[in-house]
Structure formats: structure tokens, C-alpha cells
Scaffold this active site. Sequence first.
Site, mmCIF file in Angstrom:
data_model
loop_
_atom_site.group_PDB
_atom_site.id
_atom_site.type_symbol
_atom_site.label_atom_id
_atom_site.label_comp_id
_atom_site.label_asym_id
_atom_site.label_seq_id
_atom_site.Cartn_x
_atom_site.Cartn_y
_atom_site.Cartn_z
ATOM 1 N N CYS A 68 1.639 10.678 -0.817
ATOM 2 C CA CYS A 68 1.069 10.735 -1.840
ATOM 3 C C CYS A 68 0.707 11.676 -2.064
ATOM 4 O O CYS A 68 1.885 12.385 -3.211
ATOM 5 C CB CYS A 68 -1.203 10.072 -0.958
ATOM 6 S SG CYS A 68 -1.970 10.217 -2.539
ATOM 7 N N HIS B 209 0.254 4.647 0.533
ATOM 8 C CA HIS B 209 0.418 5.306 1.834
ATOM 9 C C HIS B 209 1.175 4.030 3.106
ATOM 10 O O HIS B 209 0.060 3.481 2.745
ATOM 11 C CB HIS B 209 -1.410 5.609 2.324
ATOM 12 C CG HIS B 209 -2.102 6.734 1.388
ATOM 13 N ND1 HIS B 209 -2.062 8.113 2.383
ATOM 14 C CD2 HIS B 209 -2.840 6.735 -0.235
ATOM 15 C CE1 HIS B 209 -2.684 8.789 1.187
ATOM 16 N NE2 HIS B 209 -3.491 8.089 -0.322
ATOM 17 N N GLU C 61 0.711 4.619 6.041
ATOM 18 C CA GLU C 61 0.448 4.349 6.773
ATOM 19 C C GLU C 61 -0.898 3.601 6.721
ATOM 20 O O GLU C 61 -1.663 2.759 8.008
ATOM 21 C CB GLU C 61 -0.342 5.755 7.384
ATOM 22 C CG GLU C 61 -1.226 6.330 7.104
ATOM 23 C CD GLU C 61 -0.934 6.796 5.135
ATOM 24 O OE1 GLU C 61 -1.966 7.370 4.672
ATOM 25 O OE2 GLU C 61 0.474 6.813 4.988
#
EC number: 4.3.2.10
Length: 196
Positions: A77, A178, A180
Site C-alpha cells: 500500500c 493489502h 494480509e
Amino acid sequence: MNIVIIDTNCSNLLSVKTMLHRLGHNPIISDRADVISQADKLFLPGVGTASSAMKQLKKKNLITLIQNCTKPILGICLGMQLFGSISSENNGVNTLNIIHTPVKRMQYHGFPLPHMGWNTITIPKKHFLFYGIKENDYFYFAHSYCIKVCSVTISQTNYGQLFSSVIKYKNFFGVQFHPEKSGMPGQQLVKNFLEI
């Protein structure tokens, strides 16, 4: 494998660390140059503003270290945006200038800003980073600034305008989304990165 998550004081460190734990690794979170320089793989996550992140990197004497890094490093990001030459945020913030492309505020094209939520990525060039990832898999985005599609783009996304969702320059990799927070496709991409 020695994995270090660079601590910029403005990132979602724990969610990145948790994802790496799920993949069977035990990463270190650090802002110490001696620890970072010993890493086999590096992560540069970031949430917030480019000015805050660059101030932290300068304060911790990490700018030159990152610019001269020869190990694989994944910017996430804002971390990816920091690889650019300058951000248009606050009338211009000098960033790491690893890729000689500016970061610009996204233009309004009838879609709400920030770009927040699930979107797809296209893969115009075959690349090992996308092994096991299907064309148009969904990834989670949360950003108002972007890097335009350029020579280092290996994946792009359309949100009223095309922008780089994944970049690669030498050992520097960046994802605008992202991983994750992107379920199995995000986890697979990180797994592929770790296998470089």
C-alpha cells in the site's frame, strides 16, 4: 529464513506479522539498520501519509539503507508508493525515488474516494509472483493515491482509471492492495514472494 518487517510507526504491522505466521514464518518487526540489513526478505508496509512515513524513515536513518537494498523487499500500500519519486500529497513529498515515477492523487470518475474495498487485478505479463492466482481474483484496497501504469507495472486495476496494482523493479516489489486482508489470493502472492 530471516524475514524483517520494517517498522515505520505508521503501518499495520501486526496483521502482516500474523499472515506470515500463518505461512509458517517467524518475522521480526524492527526499525534497526543492523537488523534490517541482515534480512533475507523485507516487508515495508504502510498506512497513512507519505510525509509521516518519510519523516519516520529519515528519523531512523533508513532511507539510504532501503534505497541500497539488494534483498527482495515488498512494499505494501503506502509502502509501495514510497518507492516512487515524489507524492503529490501536501503539494509534494519527496519519497525514496527507487522507481522514477510520481505518485498522484486518484481522479474522481464517479467512484467514491478513497478506493476502499474489493477489486480485481489484471495480469498483462506472466510472472512468478502470480503463481496460483487467477485472473480477476479479488484483493482488498484502501487508498487515495496511486502509481500510474508504467514500465515497472506487472499488474493493473481499474477504478474509473487504470493504475498499478503490482510493480517490480529489480529486487523491489510493490502491491497497492493489502495482501494480509485479501484472503487466499493475498496469502498466495506473499508465499510466492517468499519463494524468490
